[in-house]
Design an enzyme around this catalytic site. Sequence first.
Site, PDB file in Angstrom:
ATOM      1  N   LYS A   1      26.344  40.530  43.721  1.00 24.46           N
ATOM      2  CA  LYS A   1      27.347  41.511  43.282  1.00 24.46           C
ATOM      3  C   LYS A   1      27.828  42.353  44.467  1.00 24.46           C
ATOM      4  O   LYS A   1      27.008  42.819  45.267  1.00 24.46           O
ATOM      5  CB  LYS A   1      26.699  42.394  42.205  1.00 24.46           C
ATOM      6  CG  LYS A   1      27.521  43.578  41.761  1.00 24.46           C
ATOM      7  CD  LYS A   1      28.654  43.178  40.853  1.00 24.46           C
ATOM      8  CE  LYS A   1      29.517  44.387  40.506  1.00 24.46           C
ATOM      9  NZ  LYS A   1      30.902  44.013  40.209  1.00 24.46           N
TER      10      LYS A   1
ATOM     11  N   GLY B   1      35.895  47.215  39.088  1.00 25.76           N
ATOM     12  CA  GLY B   1      36.009  48.250  40.117  1.00 25.76           C
ATOM     13  C   GLY B   1      34.760  48.418  40.950  1.00 25.76           C
ATOM     14  O   GLY B   1      34.373  49.545  41.290  1.00 25.76           O
TER      15      GLY B   1
ATOM     16  N   ASN C   1      34.473  41.315  51.406  1.00 25.98           N
ATOM     17  CA  ASN C   1      35.566  41.358  50.441  1.00 25.98           C
ATOM     18  C   ASN C   1      36.663  42.280  50.971  1.00 25.98           C
ATOM     19  O   ASN C   1      36.459  43.492  51.062  1.00 25.98           O
ATOM     20  CB  ASN C   1      34.996  41.872  49.110  1.00 25.98           C
ATOM     21  CG  ASN C   1      36.043  42.051  48.044  1.00 25.98           C
ATOM     22  OD1 ASN C   1      37.216  41.742  48.238  1.00 25.98           O
ATOM     23  ND2 ASN C   1      35.625  42.571  46.908  1.00 25.98           N
TER      24      ASN C   1
ATOM     25  N   CYS D   1      40.096  45.272  48.597  1.00 31.75           N
ATOM     26  CA  CYS D   1      39.977  46.617  48.024  1.00 31.75           C
ATOM     27  C   CYS D   1      41.029  47.540  48.614  1.00 31.75           C
ATOM     28  O   CYS D   1      41.524  47.316  49.704  1.00 31.75           O
ATOM     29  CB  CYS D   1      38.605  47.197  48.342  1.00 31.75           C
ATOM     30  SG  CYS D   1      37.347  46.473  47.326  1.00 31.75           S
TER      31      CYS D   1
ATOM     32  N   ASN E   1      39.835  35.359  46.196  1.00 30.28           N
ATOM     33  CA  ASN E   1      39.476  36.386  45.223  1.00 30.28           C
ATOM     34  C   ASN E   1      40.404  36.259  44.004  1.00 30.28           C
ATOM     35  O   ASN E   1      41.186  35.316  43.909  1.00 30.28           O
ATOM     36  CB  ASN E   1      39.606  37.770  45.878  1.00 30.28           C
ATOM     37  CG  ASN E   1      38.657  38.784  45.264  1.00 30.28           C
ATOM     38  OD1 ASN E   1      38.473  38.813  44.051  1.00 30.28           O
ATOM     39  ND2 ASN E   1      38.058  39.614  46.092  1.00 30.28           N
ATOM     40  N   THR E   2      40.352  37.219  43.100  1.00 31.02           N
ATOM     41  CA  THR E   2      41.171  37.143  41.879  1.00 31.02           C
ATOM     42  C   THR E   2      42.640  37.448  42.164  1.00 31.02           C
ATOM     43  O   THR E   2      42.978  38.058  43.178  1.00 31.02           O
ATOM     44  CB  THR E   2      40.682  38.138  40.825  1.00 31.02           C
ATOM     45  OG1 THR E   2      40.662  39.432  41.414  1.00 31.02           O
ATOM     46  CG2 THR E   2      39.287  37.784  40.344  1.00 31.02           C
TER      47      THR E   2
END
Lengths: 245, 304
Positions: free
Chosen positions: B46, B73, B129, B132, B194-195
Amino acid sequence: MKRVILEVASNRPLTPLVYEMQLTGDTSAVTRPGGFVEISLDGLFLRRPISVCDFDDGRLTLVYKIVGKGTEQMAGLQVGTKIDVLTGLGNGFDTTLCHSHALLVGGGVGVPPLYRLTRNLIAEGKQVSVVLGFNTQAEIFYADEFRKVGAEVIVATADGSQGIKGFVTDAIRQTGIDFDYFYACGPLPMLKALSEATDKPGELSLEERMGCGFGICMGCSIQTASGAKRVCKEGPVFKKEDIIW
Amino acid sequence: MVRDLSVELCGITLDNPVIPASGTFGFGEEMSKVYDLDILGSISIKGTTREPRFGNPTPRIAECSSGMINAVGLQNPGVDAVIEHELPELRKVFHKPIIANISGFSIEEYSECCAKIDKAEQVEIIEVNVSCPNVHNGGMAFGTQPESAAAVTRAVKAVTTKPVFIKLSPNVTDIVSIARACEEAGADGLTLVNTMLGMRIDIMRRRPVIANKMGGFSGRAIFPVALRMVYQVAQACRIPIIGCGGVATAEDVVEMMMAGASAVQVGAENLRNPFACAEIIEQLPKVMERLGIERLRDITGIIK
Protein backbone atom coordinates in the site's frame (compact mmCIF):
# COMPACT_ATOMS: atom_id res chain seq x y z
CA MET A 1 -13.96 -15.12 4.65
CA LYS A 2 -14.91 -17.95 2.35
CA ARG A 3 -15.88 -17.93 -1.32
CA VAL A 4 -18.74 -20.30 -1.98
CA ILE A 5 -21.26 -21.08 -4.67
CA LEU A 6 -24.76 -20.84 -3.23
CA GLU A 7 -28.06 -21.79 -4.84
CA VAL A 8 -31.13 -19.58 -4.79
CA ALA A 9 -33.81 -21.55 -2.93
CA SER A 10 -36.40 -18.77 -2.87
CA ASN A 11 -36.57 -15.10 -3.82
CA ARG A 12 -39.79 -13.23 -3.08
CA PRO A 13 -40.93 -9.64 -2.58
CA LEU A 14 -41.90 -8.60 0.96
CA THR A 15 -42.86 -5.10 -0.21
CA PRO A 16 -42.65 -3.58 -3.70
CA LEU A 17 -38.93 -2.84 -3.22
CA VAL A 18 -37.78 -5.21 -0.46
CA TYR A 19 -37.04 -8.86 -1.26
CA GLU A 20 -36.20 -11.91 0.79
CA MET A 21 -33.76 -14.39 -0.73
CA GLN A 22 -32.95 -17.80 0.71
CA LEU A 23 -29.67 -19.37 -0.37
CA THR A 24 -28.47 -22.90 0.25
CA GLY A 25 -24.94 -24.29 0.32
CA ASP A 26 -21.84 -23.93 2.48
CA THR A 27 -22.66 -21.22 5.03
CA SER A 28 -20.01 -22.32 7.53
CA ALA A 29 -18.19 -18.96 7.48
CA VAL A 30 -21.30 -17.10 8.67
CA THR A 31 -21.14 -17.23 12.44
CA ARG A 32 -22.32 -13.93 13.97
CA PRO A 33 -25.40 -11.75 13.61
CA GLY A 34 -24.66 -8.42 11.92
CA GLY A 35 -22.18 -9.68 9.35
CA PHE A 36 -22.56 -9.46 5.59
CA VAL A 37 -21.86 -11.30 2.36
CA GLU A 38 -20.72 -10.06 -1.04
CA ILE A 39 -22.46 -11.27 -4.15
CA SER A 40 -20.92 -11.42 -7.60
CA LEU A 41 -23.44 -10.48 -10.29
CA ASP A 42 -23.27 -10.79 -14.07
CA GLY A 43 -21.97 -7.70 -15.84
CA LEU A 44 -21.15 -5.81 -12.66
CA PHE A 45 -17.53 -5.20 -11.72
CA LEU A 46 -17.75 -4.99 -7.95
CA ARG A 47 -19.56 -7.43 -5.71
CA ARG A 48 -22.61 -6.19 -3.81
CA PRO A 49 -22.45 -6.22 -0.01
CA ILE A 50 -25.71 -7.48 1.57
CA SER A 51 -26.30 -7.88 5.31
CA VAL A 52 -27.16 -11.32 6.63
CA CYS A 53 -30.70 -11.52 7.98
CA ASP A 54 -30.52 -15.09 9.24
CA PHE A 55 -28.47 -18.24 8.83
CA ASP A 56 -28.62 -21.88 9.78
CA ASP A 57 -26.54 -24.84 8.78
CA GLY A 58 -26.59 -24.75 4.99
CA ARG A 59 -29.10 -21.92 4.65
CA LEU A 60 -28.68 -18.16 4.41
CA THR A 61 -31.45 -15.55 4.40
CA LEU A 62 -30.85 -12.13 2.86
CA VAL A 63 -33.39 -9.33 2.91
CA TYR A 64 -32.45 -6.53 0.52
CA LYS A 65 -33.94 -3.43 -1.02
CA ILE A 66 -33.75 -2.61 -4.72
CA VAL A 67 -31.62 0.52 -4.80
CA GLY A 68 -29.62 0.10 -8.01
CA LYS A 69 -28.50 -2.21 -10.79
CA GLY A 70 -27.05 -4.86 -8.47
CA THR A 71 -30.06 -5.33 -6.24
CA GLU A 72 -32.35 -5.04 -9.26
CA GLN A 73 -30.52 -7.98 -10.82
CA MET A 74 -30.73 -9.89 -7.54
CA ALA A 75 -34.50 -9.47 -7.50
CA GLY A 76 -34.65 -11.18 -10.89
CA LEU A 77 -32.62 -14.26 -9.88
CA GLN A 78 -34.66 -17.43 -10.36
CA VAL A 79 -34.85 -20.34 -7.94
CA GLY A 80 -32.04 -22.77 -8.75
CA THR A 81 -29.60 -20.07 -9.92
CA LYS A 82 -26.09 -20.57 -8.57
CA ILE A 83 -24.25 -17.46 -7.40
CA ASP A 84 -20.68 -16.71 -6.31
CA VAL A 85 -20.71 -15.32 -2.76
CA LEU A 86 -18.00 -14.21 -0.33
CA THR A 87 -19.30 -15.20 3.11
CA GLY A 88 -18.32 -14.41 6.67
CA LEU A 89 -17.53 -10.71 6.19
CA GLY A 90 -17.64 -8.01 8.87
CA ASN A 91 -17.43 -8.15 12.64
CA GLY A 92 -21.09 -8.47 13.68
CA PHE A 93 -22.95 -7.63 16.89
CA ASP A 94 -21.70 -8.69 20.32
CA THR A 95 -24.62 -10.15 22.28
CA THR A 96 -22.58 -10.46 25.48
CA LEU A 97 -22.70 -6.69 25.92
CA CYS A 98 -26.40 -6.87 26.82
CA HIS A 99 -27.12 -8.13 30.34
CA SER A 100 -30.86 -8.71 30.45
CA HIS A 101 -32.99 -6.47 28.23
CA ALA A 102 -31.94 -5.37 24.74
CA LEU A 103 -33.49 -2.64 22.65
CA LEU A 104 -33.10 -3.28 18.94
CA VAL A 105 -33.79 -0.41 16.57
CA GLY A 106 -34.05 -0.84 12.82
CA GLY A 107 -34.85 1.71 10.16
CA GLY A 108 -36.07 0.54 6.74
CA VAL A 109 -33.60 -1.80 5.09
CA GLY A 110 -31.52 -1.63 8.30
CA VAL A 111 -34.02 -4.03 9.88
CA PRO A 112 -32.77 -7.40 8.47
CA PRO A 113 -29.53 -7.94 10.48
CA LEU A 114 -31.52 -7.42 13.71
CA TYR A 115 -33.52 -10.57 13.03
CA ARG A 116 -30.73 -13.05 13.70
CA LEU A 117 -29.53 -10.83 16.54
CA THR A 118 -32.98 -11.16 18.13
CA ARG A 119 -32.88 -14.94 17.82
CA ASN A 120 -29.45 -15.10 19.47
CA LEU A 121 -30.35 -12.74 22.32
CA ILE A 122 -33.53 -14.69 23.07
CA ALA A 123 -31.61 -17.97 22.94
CA GLU A 124 -29.32 -16.47 25.59
CA GLY A 125 -32.35 -15.82 27.81
CA LYS A 126 -32.48 -12.07 27.28
CA GLN A 127 -35.56 -9.94 26.83
CA VAL A 128 -35.76 -8.22 23.44
CA SER A 129 -37.76 -5.15 22.45
CA VAL A 130 -37.61 -4.27 18.76
CA VAL A 131 -38.53 -0.87 17.38
CA LEU A 132 -38.93 -0.88 13.61
CA GLY A 133 -39.16 2.38 11.72
CA PHE A 134 -40.60 2.75 8.21
CA ASN A 135 -41.87 5.63 6.11
CA THR A 136 -45.30 4.16 5.57
CA GLN A 137 -47.42 1.03 6.13
CA ALA A 138 -46.71 -0.35 2.64
CA GLU A 139 -42.99 -0.51 3.45
CA ILE A 140 -43.31 -2.57 6.63
CA PHE A 141 -41.75 -6.03 6.59
CA TYR A 142 -40.66 -8.68 9.11
CA ALA A 143 -42.66 -7.29 12.09
CA ASP A 144 -44.43 -10.65 12.50
CA GLU A 145 -41.20 -12.61 12.08
CA PHE A 146 -39.72 -10.76 15.06
CA ARG A 147 -42.88 -11.48 17.12
CA LYS A 148 -42.75 -15.17 16.23
CA VAL A 149 -39.29 -15.58 17.74
CA GLY A 150 -40.36 -13.93 20.98
CA ALA A 151 -39.56 -10.23 20.69
CA GLU A 152 -41.78 -7.37 21.78
CA VAL A 153 -42.31 -5.40 18.53
CA ILE A 154 -43.15 -1.72 18.21
CA VAL A 155 -43.66 -0.28 14.74
CA ALA A 156 -43.32 3.40 13.94
CA THR A 157 -44.24 4.98 10.60
CA ALA A 158 -43.28 8.49 9.61
CA ASP A 159 -46.75 9.12 8.16
CA GLY A 160 -48.63 7.40 10.96
CA SER A 161 -50.27 4.88 8.63
CA GLN A 162 -49.48 2.09 11.10
CA GLY A 163 -48.20 1.94 14.67
CA ILE A 164 -46.79 5.01 16.32
CA LYS A 165 -46.67 8.12 14.14
CA GLY A 166 -43.15 9.47 13.93
CA PHE A 167 -39.58 8.25 14.08
CA VAL A 168 -38.11 5.38 16.07
CA THR A 169 -36.94 7.87 18.71
CA ASP A 170 -40.57 9.02 19.18
CA ALA A 171 -41.64 5.39 19.64
CA ILE A 172 -38.90 4.73 22.20
CA ARG A 173 -39.83 7.84 24.17
CA GLN A 174 -43.54 7.10 24.13
CA THR A 175 -43.26 3.47 25.14
CA GLY A 176 -40.57 4.01 27.80
CA ILE A 177 -38.83 0.67 27.20
CA ASP A 178 -36.45 -0.19 30.03
CA PHE A 179 -33.31 -1.63 28.44
CA ASP A 180 -29.66 -1.94 29.43
CA TYR A 181 -28.10 -2.11 25.94
CA PHE A 182 -29.19 -1.16 22.44
CA TYR A 183 -28.34 -2.40 18.95
CA ALA A 184 -29.26 -0.39 15.87
CA CYS A 185 -29.04 -0.44 12.09
CA GLY A 186 -30.51 2.10 9.72
CA PRO A 187 -29.94 5.46 8.08
CA LEU A 188 -27.28 7.69 9.60
CA PRO A 189 -29.71 10.43 10.79
CA MET A 190 -31.69 7.75 12.67
CA LEU A 191 -28.57 6.32 14.29
CA LYS A 192 -27.43 9.78 15.33
CA ALA A 193 -30.82 10.76 16.78
CA LEU A 194 -30.98 7.47 18.67
CA SER A 195 -27.49 7.85 20.11
CA GLU A 196 -28.32 11.34 21.31
CA ALA A 197 -31.68 10.28 22.74
CA THR A 198 -30.29 7.70 25.15
CA ASP A 199 -27.51 7.59 27.76
CA LYS A 200 -27.39 3.80 27.52
CA PRO A 201 -24.51 2.09 25.71
CA GLY A 202 -25.05 0.43 22.37
CA GLU A 203 -23.73 -0.91 19.09
CA LEU A 204 -24.58 0.58 15.72
CA SER A 205 -24.18 -0.96 12.29
CA LEU A 206 -22.98 1.47 9.62
CA GLU A 207 -23.24 1.40 5.86
CA GLU A 208 -20.66 2.64 3.36
CA ARG A 209 -19.95 2.24 -0.33
CA MET A 210 -17.37 -0.55 -0.51
CA GLY A 211 -14.72 -1.64 -2.94
CA CYS A 212 -13.55 -5.07 -1.85
CA GLY A 213 -15.56 -5.79 1.31
CA PHE A 214 -12.69 -7.64 2.99
CA GLY A 215 -10.30 -4.96 4.11
CA ILE A 216 -7.73 -4.47 1.39
CA CYS A 217 -8.78 -1.37 -0.56
CA MET A 218 -9.52 1.22 2.16
CA GLY A 219 -12.56 2.31 0.14
CA CYS A 220 -14.95 2.37 3.12
CA SER A 221 -12.78 3.92 5.83
CA ILE A 222 -14.29 6.18 8.46
CA GLN A 223 -12.76 8.23 11.25
CA THR A 224 -13.67 6.94 14.71
CA ALA A 225 -12.78 7.96 18.25
CA SER A 226 -10.17 5.18 18.17
CA GLY A 227 -8.70 6.05 14.77
CA ALA A 228 -9.42 5.19 11.15
CA LYS A 229 -11.51 2.04 10.74
CA ARG A 230 -12.74 0.08 7.74
CA VAL A 231 -16.52 -0.36 7.78
CA CYS A 232 -16.08 -3.73 6.02
CA LYS A 233 -13.42 -5.13 8.34
CA GLU A 234 -13.43 -3.51 11.79
CA GLY A 235 -17.15 -2.86 11.22
CA PRO A 236 -19.87 -2.66 10.10
CA VAL A 237 -20.80 -2.70 13.81
CA PHE A 238 -19.24 0.01 15.97
CA LYS A 239 -19.71 0.97 19.59
CA LYS A 240 -21.67 4.15 20.17
CA GLU A 241 -18.73 5.92 21.82
CA ASP A 242 -16.48 5.17 18.81
CA ILE A 243 -18.62 6.96 16.27
CA ILE A 244 -17.80 10.56 15.38
CA TRP A 245 -21.05 12.16 14.18
CA MET B 1 7.71 -30.16 -19.72
CA VAL B 2 8.38 -27.85 -16.79
CA ARG B 3 7.48 -24.31 -17.78
CA ASP B 4 9.81 -21.59 -16.47
CA LEU B 5 7.69 -18.77 -15.06
CA SER B 6 10.56 -16.85 -13.49
CA VAL B 7 11.31 -13.30 -14.55
CA GLU B 8 13.99 -10.81 -13.68
CA LEU B 9 13.75 -7.18 -12.60
CA CYS B 10 17.09 -5.36 -12.28
CA GLY B 11 18.94 -8.52 -11.26
CA ILE B 12 16.21 -9.62 -8.82
CA THR B 13 14.65 -12.93 -9.81
CA LEU B 14 10.94 -13.38 -9.20
CA ASP B 15 9.44 -16.89 -9.27
CA ASN B 16 6.71 -15.58 -11.54
CA PRO B 17 5.70 -12.19 -12.97
CA VAL B 18 2.50 -11.77 -10.91
CA ILE B 19 2.53 -8.93 -8.38
CA PRO B 20 -0.54 -7.49 -6.60
CA ALA B 21 -0.60 -3.76 -7.37
CA SER B 22 -0.19 -1.18 -4.64
CA GLY B 23 -3.46 -0.25 -2.95
CA THR B 24 -5.26 -3.44 -3.90
CA PHE B 25 -3.66 -5.77 -1.38
CA GLY B 26 -3.16 -3.68 1.77
CA PHE B 27 0.01 -4.80 3.53
CA GLY B 28 -0.83 -8.44 2.92
CA GLU B 29 -2.30 -9.20 6.34
CA GLU B 30 -5.89 -9.84 5.22
CA MET B 31 -4.85 -11.67 2.05
CA SER B 32 -2.54 -14.01 3.97
CA LYS B 33 -5.72 -15.64 5.32
CA VAL B 34 -7.05 -16.12 1.78
CA TYR B 35 -4.10 -18.00 0.23
CA ASP B 36 -0.40 -18.65 0.75
CA LEU B 37 1.21 -15.38 -0.30
CA ASP B 38 4.50 -17.09 -1.13
CA ILE B 39 3.00 -18.23 -4.45
CA LEU B 40 3.25 -14.58 -5.64
CA GLY B 41 6.18 -13.14 -7.57
CA SER B 42 6.29 -10.14 -5.25
CA ILE B 43 3.92 -7.72 -3.52
CA SER B 44 3.71 -3.97 -4.04
CA ILE B 45 2.62 -2.68 -0.65
CA LYS B 46 0.00 0.00 0.00
CA GLY B 47 1.30 3.45 -0.98
CA THR B 48 3.23 4.94 1.90
CA THR B 49 3.80 8.60 2.71
CA ARG B 50 6.07 10.35 5.19
CA GLU B 51 3.13 11.30 7.44
CA PRO B 52 0.09 9.17 8.32
CA ARG B 53 -2.90 9.96 6.11
CA PHE B 54 -6.60 9.26 6.49
CA GLY B 55 -7.30 10.07 2.87
CA ASN B 56 -10.46 11.44 1.31
CA PRO B 57 -14.02 11.56 2.63
CA THR B 58 -16.42 8.77 1.58
CA PRO B 59 -17.92 7.74 -0.79
CA ARG B 60 -14.54 6.82 -2.25
CA ILE B 61 -15.73 4.08 -4.61
CA ALA B 62 -17.89 4.04 -7.75
CA GLU B 63 -18.88 1.14 -10.00
CA CYS B 64 -18.26 1.47 -13.76
CA SER B 65 -18.70 -0.79 -16.77
CA SER B 66 -15.87 -3.34 -16.47
CA GLY B 67 -14.12 -1.28 -13.85
CA MET B 68 -14.32 1.00 -10.88
CA ILE B 69 -13.29 4.43 -9.66
CA ASN B 70 -11.50 4.94 -6.37
CA ALA B 71 -10.62 8.11 -4.55
CA VAL B 72 -9.11 6.62 -1.41
CA GLY B 73 -6.47 9.33 -1.26
CA LEU B 74 -3.41 7.41 -0.08
CA GLN B 75 -4.73 6.33 3.29
CA ASN B 76 -1.78 4.83 5.15
CA PRO B 77 -0.28 4.83 8.65
CA GLY B 78 2.87 6.72 7.60
CA VAL B 79 6.32 5.38 6.77
CA ASP B 80 7.49 4.99 10.40
CA ALA B 81 4.49 2.83 11.32
CA VAL B 82 4.87 0.86 8.10
CA ILE B 83 8.49 0.05 8.97
CA GLU B 84 7.77 -0.68 12.64
CA HIS B 85 4.54 -2.61 12.29
CA GLU B 86 3.35 -3.48 8.78
CA LEU B 87 6.60 -4.77 7.30
CA PRO B 88 7.47 -7.09 10.23
CA GLU B 89 3.91 -8.46 10.08
CA LEU B 90 4.21 -8.97 6.32
CA ARG B 91 7.54 -10.73 6.92
CA LYS B 92 5.73 -13.43 8.85
CA VAL B 93 3.49 -14.34 5.91
CA PHE B 94 5.57 -13.43 2.86
CA HIS B 95 9.17 -14.50 2.47
CA LYS B 96 10.13 -12.92 -0.85
CA PRO B 97 11.37 -9.52 -2.00
CA ILE B 98 8.75 -6.81 -1.72
CA ILE B 99 8.17 -3.60 -3.63
CA ALA B 100 7.71 -0.55 -1.41
CA ASN B 101 5.38 1.97 -3.05
CA ILE B 102 5.95 5.53 -1.86
CA SER B 103 4.20 8.83 -2.51
CA GLY B 104 4.75 12.42 -1.58
CA PHE B 105 3.53 15.95 -1.91
CA SER B 106 6.95 17.53 -2.26
CA ILE B 107 10.36 16.42 -3.51
CA GLU B 108 11.62 16.42 0.09
CA GLU B 109 8.80 14.16 1.21
CA TYR B 110 9.58 11.63 -1.52
CA SER B 111 13.25 11.56 -0.63
CA GLU B 112 12.68 11.35 3.15
CA CYS B 113 10.13 8.58 2.74
CA CYS B 114 12.45 6.71 0.37
CA ALA B 115 15.48 7.11 2.66
CA LYS B 116 13.53 5.59 5.53
CA ILE B 117 11.98 2.64 3.72
CA ASP B 118 15.30 1.94 1.97
CA LYS B 119 16.58 0.64 5.33
CA ALA B 120 13.96 -2.10 5.49
CA GLU B 121 15.74 -5.33 4.58
CA GLN B 122 12.82 -7.03 2.83
CA VAL B 123 12.29 -4.06 0.50
CA GLU B 124 14.19 -4.84 -2.69
CA ILE B 125 12.53 -2.45 -5.10
CA ILE B 126 11.22 1.04 -4.47
CA GLU B 127 8.23 2.05 -6.56
CA VAL B 128 7.64 5.78 -6.71
CA ASN B 129 4.09 6.94 -7.34
CA VAL B 130 4.27 10.24 -9.22
CA SER B 131 0.58 10.86 -9.81
CA CYS B 132 -0.15 12.81 -6.63
CA PRO B 133 -0.84 16.56 -6.53
CA ASN B 134 2.35 18.58 -6.67
CA VAL B 135 2.13 21.41 -4.20
CA HIS B 136 5.39 22.83 -5.57
CA ASN B 137 4.30 23.01 -9.16
CA GLY B 138 0.99 24.84 -9.39
CA GLY B 139 -1.08 21.76 -8.49
CA MET B 140 0.10 19.67 -11.43
CA ALA B 141 0.92 16.06 -10.74
CA PHE B 142 4.61 15.16 -10.65
CA GLY B 143 4.05 12.46 -13.20
CA THR B 144 2.47 14.63 -15.86
CA GLN B 145 5.58 16.68 -16.69
CA PRO B 146 8.93 15.19 -17.79
CA GLU B 147 10.86 17.74 -15.69
CA SER B 148 9.07 17.07 -12.39
CA ALA B 149 9.05 13.29 -12.94
CA ALA B 150 12.81 13.48 -13.52
CA ALA B 151 13.29 15.65 -10.43
CA VAL B 152 11.56 13.11 -8.21
CA THR B 153 13.58 10.30 -9.82
CA ARG B 154 16.87 12.08 -9.08
CA ALA B 155 15.81 12.85 -5.49
CA VAL B 156 14.96 9.25 -4.63
CA LYS B 157 17.94 7.82 -6.51
CA ALA B 158 20.18 10.01 -4.34
CA VAL B 159 19.00 8.31 -1.14
CA THR B 160 18.82 4.64 -2.11
CA THR B 161 20.96 2.05 -3.82
CA LYS B 162 17.99 -0.23 -4.41
CA PRO B 163 16.32 -0.33 -7.84
CA VAL B 164 13.85 2.52 -8.28
CA PHE B 165 10.75 2.04 -10.43
CA ILE B 166 8.76 5.15 -11.26
CA LYS B 167 5.02 4.48 -11.48
CA LEU B 168 3.66 6.76 -14.15
CA SER B 169 0.27 8.32 -14.66
CA PRO B 170 -1.61 7.54 -17.88
CA ASN B 171 -3.31 10.94 -17.73
CA VAL B 172 -0.79 12.51 -20.10
CA THR B 173 -0.51 13.38 -23.77
CA ASP B 174 2.85 11.74 -24.32
CA ILE B 175 3.83 8.98 -21.89
CA VAL B 176 7.03 8.28 -23.84
CA SER B 177 8.57 11.69 -23.11
CA ILE B 178 7.93 11.27 -19.38
CA ALA B 179 9.25 7.70 -19.39
CA ARG B 180 12.41 8.84 -21.20
CA ALA B 181 12.91 11.69 -18.73
CA CYS B 182 12.75 9.21 -15.84
CA GLU B 183 15.17 6.85 -17.56
CA GLU B 184 17.63 9.67 -18.21
CA ALA B 185 17.30 10.79 -14.56
CA GLY B 186 18.44 7.34 -13.44
CA ALA B 187 15.26 5.31 -12.97
CA ASP B 188 15.98 1.58 -12.94
CA GLY B 189 12.53 0.68 -14.19
CA LEU B 190 8.98 1.89 -14.78
CA THR B 191 5.56 0.74 -13.62
CA LEU B 192 2.97 1.49 -16.28
CA VAL B 193 0.29 2.63 -15.50
CA ASN B 194 -1.57 4.12 -12.56
CA THR B 195 -5.34 4.74 -12.69
CA MET B 196 -7.05 6.95 -15.26
CA LEU B 197 -8.85 10.03 -14.03
CA GLY B 198 -12.57 9.33 -14.18
CA MET B 199 -15.94 10.42 -12.83
CA ARG B 200 -19.49 9.16 -12.26
CA ILE B 201 -22.64 11.11 -11.47
CA ASP B 202 -25.59 9.85 -9.43
CA ILE B 203 -28.33 11.03 -11.80
CA MET B 204 -31.07 10.58 -9.18
CA ARG B 205 -29.35 12.74 -6.58
CA ARG B 206 -27.73 15.00 -9.21
CA ARG B 207 -24.29 14.88 -7.65
CA PRO B 208 -21.00 13.06 -8.23
CA VAL B 209 -20.92 9.51 -6.81
CA ILE B 210 -17.45 10.12 -5.34
CA ALA B 211 -17.19 12.70 -2.53
CA ASN B 212 -13.99 13.99 -4.13
CA LYS B 213 -15.93 14.28 -7.43
CA MET B 214 -13.23 12.53 -9.49
CA GLY B 215 -11.09 9.49 -8.92
CA GLY B 216 -8.88 6.86 -10.50
CA PHE B 217 -10.54 4.51 -13.00
CA SER B 218 -9.16 0.98 -13.00
CA GLY B 219 -10.19 -2.55 -13.87
CA ARG B 220 -10.53 -4.60 -17.04
CA ALA B 221 -11.78 -1.64 -19.08
CA ILE B 222 -8.40 0.11 -19.00
CA PHE B 223 -6.35 -2.89 -20.18
CA PRO B 224 -6.03 -1.84 -23.86
CA VAL B 225 -4.88 1.65 -22.90
CA ALA B 226 -2.36 0.35 -20.36
CA LEU B 227 -1.10 -2.21 -22.87
CA ARG B 228 -0.67 0.48 -25.52
CA MET B 229 1.39 2.62 -23.13
CA VAL B 230 3.57 -0.34 -22.11
CA TYR B 231 4.20 -1.02 -25.80
CA GLN B 232 5.00 2.60 -26.66
CA VAL B 233 7.42 2.97 -23.76
CA ALA B 234 9.05 -0.41 -24.43
CA GLN B 235 9.83 0.80 -27.95
CA ALA B 236 11.56 3.91 -26.59
CA CYS B 237 13.25 2.89 -23.31
CA ARG B 238 15.75 0.20 -22.30
CA ILE B 239 14.83 -0.12 -18.60
CA PRO B 240 12.42 -2.88 -17.47
CA ILE B 241 8.68 -2.25 -17.28
CA ILE B 242 6.12 -3.63 -14.85
CA GLY B 243 2.83 -3.65 -16.77
CA CYS B 244 -0.24 -2.65 -14.79
CA GLY B 245 -3.83 -1.81 -15.67
CA GLY B 246 -6.81 -4.11 -16.08
CA VAL B 247 -4.88 -7.37 -15.87
CA ALA B 248 -7.34 -10.12 -14.91
CA THR B 249 -6.23 -13.37 -16.57
CA ALA B 250 -3.11 -15.37 -17.41
CA GLU B 251 -3.67 -14.41 -21.05
CA ASP B 252 -3.57 -10.74 -20.03
CA VAL B 253 -0.20 -11.37 -18.36
CA VAL B 254 1.17 -12.91 -21.56
CA GLU B 255 -0.21 -10.02 -23.62
CA MET B 256 1.34 -7.40 -21.30
CA MET B 257 4.68 -9.18 -21.47
CA MET B 258 4.57 -9.46 -25.26
CA ALA B 259 3.99 -5.70 -25.35
CA GLY B 260 7.18 -5.17 -23.37
CA ALA B 261 6.54 -5.83 -19.66
CA SER B 262 9.05 -7.87 -17.65
CA ALA B 263 6.52 -8.39 -14.85
CA VAL B 264 2.87 -7.59 -14.33
CA GLN B 265 0.75 -6.11 -11.56
CA VAL B 266 -2.82 -7.11 -10.85
CA GLY B 267 -4.91 -4.38 -9.25
CA ALA B 268 -8.68 -3.89 -9.20
CA GLU B 269 -9.33 -7.53 -10.06
CA ASN B 270 -8.19 -8.45 -6.51
CA LEU B 271 -11.10 -6.45 -5.11
CA ARG B 272 -13.77 -8.39 -7.00
CA ASN B 273 -12.01 -11.73 -6.84
CA PRO B 274 -9.70 -12.17 -3.85
CA PHE B 275 -8.23 -15.26 -5.53
CA ALA B 276 -7.37 -13.40 -8.77
CA CYS B 277 -3.56 -13.57 -8.44
CA ALA B 278 -3.61 -17.19 -7.27
CA GLU B 279 -5.81 -18.19 -10.19
CA ILE B 280 -3.62 -16.35 -12.72
CA ILE B 281 -0.49 -18.07 -11.39
CA GLU B 282 -2.22 -21.44 -11.56
CA GLN B 283 -3.34 -20.81 -15.14
CA LEU B 284 -0.03 -19.42 -16.46
CA PRO B 285 1.71 -22.79 -17.14
CA LYS B 286 -1.38 -24.04 -19.00
CA VAL B 287 -1.55 -20.91 -21.13
CA MET B 288 2.21 -21.16 -21.81
CA GLU B 289 1.80 -24.76 -22.88
CA ARG B 290 -1.04 -23.86 -25.22
CA LEU B 291 1.05 -21.05 -26.75
CA GLY B 292 4.28 -23.03 -26.91
CA ILE B 293 6.14 -20.80 -24.44
CA GLU B 294 8.91 -22.52 -22.47
CA ARG B 295 10.46 -19.58 -20.65
CA LEU B 296 8.02 -16.81 -19.86
CA ARG B 297 10.73 -14.15 -19.82
CA ASP B 298 11.49 -14.89 -23.47
CA ILE B 299 8.24 -13.27 -24.62
CA THR B 300 8.97 -9.86 -23.07
CA GLY B 301 8.85 -7.29 -25.86
CA ILE B 302 8.49 -9.71 -28.77
CA ILE B 303 6.06 -7.30 -30.40
CA LYS B 304 8.20 -4.81 -32.27
